[in-house]
Design a protein around this motif. Structure first.
Motif, mmCIF file in Angstrom:
data_model
loop_
_atom_site.group_PDB
_atom_site.id
_atom_site.type_symbol
_atom_site.label_atom_id
_atom_site.label_comp_id
_atom_site.label_asym_id
_atom_site.label_seq_id
_atom_site.Cartn_x
_atom_site.Cartn_y
_atom_site.Cartn_z
ATOM 1 N N GLN A 1 46.543 27.281 35.866
ATOM 2 C CA GLN A 1 46.495 27.429 34.414
ATOM 3 C C GLN A 1 47.042 28.784 33.971
ATOM 4 O O GLN A 1 47.798 28.867 33.017
ATOM 5 C CB GLN A 1 45.053 27.276 33.909
ATOM 6 C CG GLN A 1 44.904 27.423 32.413
ATOM 7 C CD GLN A 1 45.586 26.302 31.657
ATOM 8 O OE1 GLN A 1 45.351 25.143 31.934
ATOM 9 N NE2 GLN A 1 46.432 26.636 30.698
ATOM 10 N N PHE A 2 46.661 29.855 34.668
ATOM 11 C CA PHE A 2 47.044 31.191 34.222
ATOM 12 C C PHE A 2 48.358 31.700 34.798
ATOM 13 O O PHE A 2 49.008 32.552 34.199
ATOM 14 C CB PHE A 2 45.919 32.181 34.523
ATOM 15 C CG PHE A 2 44.701 31.953 33.667
ATOM 16 C CD1 PHE A 2 44.755 32.114 32.295
ATOM 17 C CD2 PHE A 2 43.504 31.555 34.226
ATOM 18 C CE1 PHE A 2 43.648 31.899 31.490
ATOM 19 C CE2 PHE A 2 42.383 31.332 33.445
ATOM 20 C CZ PHE A 2 42.459 31.497 32.063
ATOM 21 N N TYR A 3 48.749 31.214 35.985
ATOM 22 C CA TYR A 3 49.957 31.724 36.629
ATOM 23 C C TYR A 3 51.050 30.680 36.798
ATOM 24 O O TYR A 3 52.137 30.997 37.268
ATOM 25 C CB TYR A 3 49.611 32.357 37.982
ATOM 26 C CG TYR A 3 48.690 33.543 37.838
ATOM 27 C CD1 TYR A 3 49.150 34.747 37.324
ATOM 28 C CD2 TYR A 3 47.346 33.436 38.174
ATOM 29 C CE1 TYR A 3 48.291 35.827 37.169
ATOM 30 C CE2 TYR A 3 46.484 34.513 38.023
ATOM 31 C CZ TYR A 3 46.965 35.695 37.517
ATOM 32 O OH TYR A 3 46.123 36.763 37.349
ATOM 33 N N GLY A 4 50.753 29.436 36.474
ATOM 34 C CA GLY A 4 51.766 28.403 36.512
ATOM 35 C C GLY A 4 52.119 27.874 37.888
ATOM 36 O O GLY A 4 53.069 27.119 38.025
ATOM 37 N N GLU A 5 51.381 28.281 38.895
ATOM 38 C CA GLU A 5 51.641 27.776 40.243
ATOM 39 C C GLU A 5 50.335 27.652 41.014
ATOM 40 O O GLU A 5 49.325 28.223 40.654
ATOM 41 C CB GLU A 5 52.625 28.667 40.998
ATOM 42 C CG GLU A 5 52.203 30.112 41.096
ATOM 43 C CD GLU A 5 53.310 30.975 41.668
ATOM 44 O OE1 GLU A 5 53.058 31.594 42.717
ATOM 45 O OE2 GLU A 5 54.388 31.018 41.068
ATOM 46 N N LEU B 1 40.192 30.873 25.456
ATOM 47 C CA LEU B 1 41.622 30.894 25.778
ATOM 48 C C LEU B 1 42.268 29.520 25.770
ATOM 49 O O LEU B 1 43.482 29.412 25.697
ATOM 50 C CB LEU B 1 41.836 31.541 27.154
ATOM 51 C CG LEU B 1 41.268 32.948 27.342
ATOM 52 C CD1 LEU B 1 41.422 33.386 28.791
ATOM 53 C CD2 LEU B 1 41.957 33.920 26.394
ATOM 54 N N GLY B 2 41.461 28.491 25.885
ATOM 55 C CA GLY B 2 42.001 27.136 25.948
ATOM 56 C C GLY B 2 42.625 26.860 27.303
ATOM 57 O O GLY B 2 42.426 27.594 28.270
ATOM 58 N N GLY B 3 43.350 25.798 27.383
ATOM 59 C CA GLY B 3 43.998 25.420 28.628
ATOM 60 C C GLY B 3 43.415 24.140 29.182
ATOM 61 O O GLY B 3 42.200 24.018 29.355
ATOM 62 N N LEU C 1 34.326 30.100 33.562
ATOM 63 C CA LEU C 1 35.428 29.200 33.210
ATOM 64 C C LEU C 1 35.172 28.492 31.889
ATOM 65 O O LEU C 1 36.103 28.270 31.102
ATOM 66 C CB LEU C 1 35.662 28.187 34.331
ATOM 67 C CG LEU C 1 36.314 28.763 35.586
ATOM 68 C CD1 LEU C 1 36.222 27.761 36.735
ATOM 69 C CD2 LEU C 1 37.755 29.146 35.307
ATOM 70 N N ALA C 2 33.916 28.129 31.619
ATOM 71 C CA ALA C 2 33.589 27.511 30.334
ATOM 72 C C ALA C 2 33.885 28.484 29.189
ATOM 73 O O ALA C 2 34.443 28.096 28.162
ATOM 74 C CB ALA C 2 32.130 27.069 30.306
ATOM 75 N N ALA C 3 33.526 29.745 29.379
ATOM 76 C CA ALA C 3 33.812 30.754 28.353
ATOM 77 C C ALA C 3 35.314 30.953 28.188
ATOM 78 O O ALA C 3 35.816 31.035 27.062
ATOM 79 C CB ALA C 3 33.141 32.072 28.721
ATOM 80 N N ALA C 4 36.026 31.019 29.316
ATOM 81 C CA ALA C 4 37.484 31.177 29.243
ATOM 82 C C ALA C 4 38.120 29.990 28.534
ATOM 83 O O ALA C 4 39.035 30.155 27.718
ATOM 84 C CB ALA C 4 38.071 31.336 30.649
#
Length: 122
Positions: free
Chosen positions: A87-91, A32-34, A25-28
């Motif tokens: 974060q990635f799917y919005g739900e 990718l940010g978020g 997750l740290a790498a993502a």
């Protein structure tokens, strides 16, 4: 298989998953940010070492070590998984997933604290 293996090895396994998730997750988050990725990574990277410490104490010295570590691990995976999914799917994974995971973590810490007042197993 000893009682130690039966209960402690799964805790160490979950701690490894939680730690690996924290690094991923740290790498993502870096690439990718978020806004939700950072807190998810922090939660994982804070609780994986705590789980390993509780596993090292084991239930002989702290009777609540294993239940506490499992609550920390499952709660952290649920909390961080929900933030990541959001974060990635919005739900959310399911309604109240992150708060449920967060409450499990809080309860896990309280279970560890209560264990101080119980006599060690002989």
């Amino acid at each position: 298989m000893t009682a130690f293996d039966r209960f402690t090895l799964p805790v160490i396994f979950v701690a490894g998953l939680v730690g690996a998730a924290g690094v991923a997750l740290a790498a993502a988050g870096a690439h990718l940010g978020g806004a939700l990725i950072g807190p998810a990574s922090t939660m994982c990277l804070a609780h994986a070492p705590a789980m390993l410490a509780l596993a090292a104490l084991s239930s002989a010295r702290l009777r609540t070590a294993i239940p506490s570590a499992l609550l920390l691990g499952i709660g952290t995976l649920l909390f961080s998984g929900d933030l990541t999914f959001k974060q990635f799917y919005g739900e959310s994974l399911f309604p109240m997933a992150a708060p449920t995971g967060g409450m499990m973590v809080i309860i896990g810490w309280l279970v560890a604290a209560v264990g101080v007042f119980l006599p060690p197993r002989t």
